[in-house]
Write a protein that holds these residues in place. Structure first.
Motif, mmCIF file in Angstrom:
data_model
loop_
_atom_site.group_PDB
_atom_site.id
_atom_site.type_symbol
_atom_site.label_atom_id
_atom_site.label_comp_id
_atom_site.label_asym_id
_atom_site.label_seq_id
_atom_site.Cartn_x
_atom_site.Cartn_y
_atom_site.Cartn_z
ATOM 1 N N GLY A 131 0.753 -1.114 0.116
ATOM 2 C CA GLY A 131 -0.098 0.170 -0.153
ATOM 3 C C GLY A 131 0.680 1.131 0.040
ATOM 4 N N SER A 132 2.110 1.314 -0.123
ATOM 5 C CA SER A 132 2.894 2.412 0.096
ATOM 6 C C SER A 132 2.908 3.070 -1.610
ATOM 7 C CB SER A 132 4.426 2.135 0.124
ATOM 8 O OG SER A 132 4.423 1.592 1.542
ATOM 9 N N ILE A 133 3.124 4.140 -1.536
ATOM 10 C CA ILE A 133 2.744 5.221 -2.664
ATOM 11 C C ILE A 133 3.913 5.670 -3.203
ATOM 12 C CG2 ILE A 133 1.391 7.115 -3.526
ATOM 13 C CD1 ILE A 133 -0.374 6.726 -0.820
ATOM 14 N N LEU A 134 4.384 5.263 -4.571
ATOM 15 C CA LEU A 134 5.553 5.900 -5.108
ATOM 16 C C LEU A 134 5.199 7.185 -5.960
ATOM 17 C CD1 LEU A 134 7.262 2.721 -6.737
ATOM 18 C CD2 LEU A 134 7.835 3.781 -4.222
ATOM 19 N N ALA A 135 5.831 8.210 -5.450
ATOM 20 C CA ALA A 135 5.467 9.505 -6.106
ATOM 21 C C ALA A 135 6.557 9.980 -7.181
ATOM 22 C CB ALA A 135 5.087 10.652 -5.000
ATOM 23 N N ALA A 136 6.385 10.514 -8.189
ATOM 24 C CA ALA A 136 7.395 10.991 -9.051
ATOM 25 C C ALA A 136 8.349 12.196 -8.506
ATOM 26 C CB ALA A 136 7.043 11.423 -10.324
ATOM 27 N N ASN A 137 8.219 13.101 -7.923
ATOM 28 C CA ASN A 137 8.723 14.075 -7.220
ATOM 29 C C ASN A 137 8.214 14.909 -6.403
ATOM 30 O OD1 ASN A 137 10.460 16.336 -6.525
ATOM 31 N ND2 ASN A 137 11.801 15.718 -8.088
ATOM 32 N N LEU A 138 8.079 14.586 -5.306
ATOM 33 C CA LEU A 138 7.353 15.333 -4.140
ATOM 34 C C LEU A 138 7.566 16.899 -3.782
ATOM 35 C CD1 LEU A 138 5.886 12.931 -1.506
ATOM 36 C CD2 LEU A 138 4.664 13.714 -3.687
ATOM 37 N N VAL A 139 9.189 16.874 -4.029
ATOM 38 C CA VAL A 139 9.729 18.244 -3.643
ATOM 39 C C VAL A 139 9.041 19.182 -4.899
ATOM 40 C CG1 VAL A 139 11.677 19.391 -3.704
ATOM 41 C CG2 VAL A 139 11.715 17.319 -2.833
ATOM 42 N N VAL A 140 9.239 18.810 -6.064
ATOM 43 C CA VAL A 140 8.661 19.759 -7.184
ATOM 44 C C VAL A 140 7.017 19.832 -7.060
ATOM 45 C CG1 VAL A 140 8.024 19.677 -9.556
ATOM 46 C CG2 VAL A 140 10.384 19.025 -8.680
ATOM 47 N N GLN A 141 6.333 19.047 -6.282
ATOM 48 C CA GLN A 141 4.957 19.089 -6.216
ATOM 49 C C GLN A 141 4.643 20.052 -5.049
ATOM 50 O OE1 GLN A 141 2.239 15.521 -6.373
ATOM 51 N NE2 GLN A 141 3.679 14.612 -7.519
ATOM 52 N N GLY A 142 5.448 20.148 -4.199
ATOM 53 C CA GLY A 142 5.573 21.181 -3.051
ATOM 54 C C GLY A 142 5.846 22.478 -3.346
ATOM 55 N N LEU A 143 6.793 22.540 -4.429
ATOM 56 C CA LEU A 143 7.188 23.768 -5.025
ATOM 57 C C LEU A 143 5.890 24.290 -5.920
ATOM 58 C CD1 LEU A 143 10.814 23.321 -6.351
ATOM 59 C CD2 LEU A 143 10.126 25.081 -4.758
ATOM 60 N N ALA A 144 5.114 23.401 -6.604
ATOM 61 C CA ALA A 144 4.108 23.821 -7.278
ATOM 62 C C ALA A 144 3.024 24.394 -6.433
ATOM 63 C CB ALA A 144 3.405 22.625 -8.136
ATOM 64 N N ARG A 145 2.902 23.855 -5.135
ATOM 65 C CA ARG A 145 1.833 24.564 -4.363
ATOM 66 C C ARG A 145 2.230 26.077 -3.998
ATOM 67 N NH1 ARG A 145 -0.616 21.320 0.569
ATOM 68 N NH2 ARG A 145 -2.202 22.526 0.124
ATOM 69 N N TYR A 146 3.650 26.317 -3.663
ATOM 70 C CA TYR A 146 3.871 27.577 -3.289
ATOM 71 C C TYR A 146 3.723 28.530 -4.539
ATOM 72 C CZ TYR A 146 6.043 26.887 1.203
ATOM 73 O OH TYR A 146 6.411 26.739 2.592
ATOM 74 N N ALA A 147 3.975 27.731 -5.638
ATOM 75 C CA ALA A 147 4.291 28.940 -6.894
ATOM 76 C C ALA A 147 2.573 29.196 -7.224
ATOM 77 C CB ALA A 147 4.448 28.029 -8.058
ATOM 78 N N LYS A 148 1.675 28.308 -7.270
ATOM 79 C CA LYS A 148 0.266 28.539 -7.343
ATOM 80 C C LYS A 148 -0.304 29.480 -6.486
ATOM 81 C CE LYS A 148 -1.115 24.279 -9.779
ATOM 82 N NZ LYS A 148 -1.836 23.249 -10.030
ATOM 83 N N LYS A 149 0.233 29.314 -5.059
ATOM 84 C CA LYS A 149 -0.246 30.341 -4.093
ATOM 85 C C LYS A 149 0.093 31.693 -4.179
ATOM 86 C CE LYS A 149 0.562 31.013 0.841
ATOM 87 N NZ LYS A 149 0.964 30.395 1.709
ATOM 88 N N GLN A 150 1.411 31.765 -4.531
ATOM 89 C CA GLN A 150 2.079 33.059 -5.039
ATOM 90 C C GLN A 150 1.409 33.670 -6.249
ATOM 91 O OE1 GLN A 150 5.997 33.443 -3.567
ATOM 92 N NE2 GLN A 150 6.614 34.839 -5.167
ATOM 93 N N LEU A 151 1.283 33.036 -7.189
ATOM 94 C CA LEU A 151 1.003 33.870 -8.709
ATOM 95 C C LEU A 151 -0.304 33.740 -8.930
ATOM 96 C CD1 LEU A 151 3.581 31.698 -10.599
ATOM 97 C CD2 LEU A 151 3.625 34.141 -10.077
ATOM 98 N N PHE A 152 -1.213 32.807 -8.466
ATOM 99 C CA PHE A 152 -2.753 32.734 -8.984
ATOM 100 C C PHE A 152 -3.690 32.831 -7.727
ATOM 101 C CE2 PHE A 152 -0.141 30.005 -11.780
ATOM 102 C CZ PHE A 152 0.156 30.844 -12.927
ATOM 103 N N ALA A 153 -3.291 32.675 -6.636
ATOM 104 C CA ALA A 153 -4.329 32.567 -5.372
ATOM 105 C C ALA A 153 -5.063 33.929 -5.169
ATOM 106 C CB ALA A 153 -3.728 32.317 -4.128
#
Ligand code: ATP
Ligand code: PAU
Ligand code: K
Length: 246
Positions: free
Chosen positions: A224-246
């Motif tokens: 049941g463990s979840i392999l994720a492509a790149n969680l660091v980049v996905q975390g960056l995406a959250r910051y980018a979306k908040k800063q640019l589009f929120a």
């Protein structure tokens, strides 16, 4: 107004630089082994106007990249580890000491589950972080697979290794196979201890595995463990979306 195609998410690790446009942040990132090679990529992709970067290297090392961006009018937003963000609370007293890659991987994971969770990021180092109810409980930093092999070969005279990786843990009958399987056993041990640790307090939880060496964890696919492509980049995406589009 910037568009998601003009925004690049950049994860600067100790071994390599991974990057992806915000418009396709869930795909597999591109990778370059040097900052120079990354700069050359930027030269060939002039439509990129904005970077969101996370770096675990010394500031001096990334200075030339900043200078390149300044000259080429590329906006650089560097994300740093925080005390709290997106409903996640850090356990470090001095949050500036926590690698931003660990923080960002947790920021991504907290968005993917409501359960207590563990994030295992396997690269140059293997980091393990435990989170429940939005609170970082603490974690571990262990040597990565390659760092382990390297340290072992460097500190002995008759031990050597090759680049072959075992998919299954086996008993070696040559030096190279003994080393590869010994380091794989250590990696599997980190995973087993992490699972045991979170099980002490929680029955239901998620384990996310990410990083360049996540495929070493293929043995976890049935539990049941979840392999994720790149969680660091996905975390960056959250910051980018908040800063640019929120
Ligand atoms: N010369 C090398 N130095 C370090 N790692 C190497 C090297 N060549 C191959 N590797 C492999 O690449 C892995 C790291 O890959 P990658 O850089 O994609 O991971 P990562 O999680 O991004 O690490 P980091 O963020 O520390 O750069 C190592 O653990 C190792 O298996
Ligand atoms: C442990 C690494 C090298 C993993 O990339 C990085 O997160 C880092 O440099 N951390 C600093 C030390 C800490 O996180 O406590
Ligand atoms: K890493």
């Amino acid at each position: 107004m910037v568009t998601e195609q003009q925004v690049l998410l950049v994860d600067i690790g100790n071994t390599s630089i991974k990057f992806l446009r915000l418009s396709n942040f869930q795909e597999i990132p591109q990778s370059k082994s040097t900052l120079n090679a990354f700069e050359q990529w930027l030269t060939r992709n002039p439509e990129v106007t904005t970077l969101f970067i996370s770096s675990v290297r010394q500031t001096a090392v990334t200075q030339p990249l900043r200078e390149y961006c300044r000259q080429n009018k590329i906006v650089v937003n560097e994300i740093n580890t925080e005390q709290s963000a997106f409903g996640l609370l850090n356990s470090y007293k001095d949050v500036s000491k926590m690698g931003v890659d660990r923080w960002l991987a947790m920021i991504a994971a907290v968005h993917l589950t409501h359960k207590p969770f563990v994030v295992i990021d396997a690269g140059t180092a293997i980091t393990v972080d435990f989170v429940a109810d939005g609170q970082h409980l603490g974690g571990w930093i262990a040597p990565g697979f390659y760092s382990m092999k390297n340290a072992l070969v460097t500190s002995t005279q008759k031990v050597f290794s090759d680049d072959e990786i075992s998919n299954q843990l086996q008993l070696g009958t040559t030096t190279e196979r003994c080393v590869a399987n010994g380091c794989l056993a250590a990696v599997q041990g980190v995973y087993a201890r992490a699972r045991a640790q979170i099980s002490i307090n929680f029955e239901d939880f998620d384990i996310f595995i990410t990083g360049g060496d996540k495929n070493l964890f293929a043995f976890t696919c049935n539990d049941g463990s979840i392999l994720a492509a790149n969680l660091v980049v996905q975390g960056l995406a959250r910051y980018a979306k908040k800063q640019l589009f929120a």
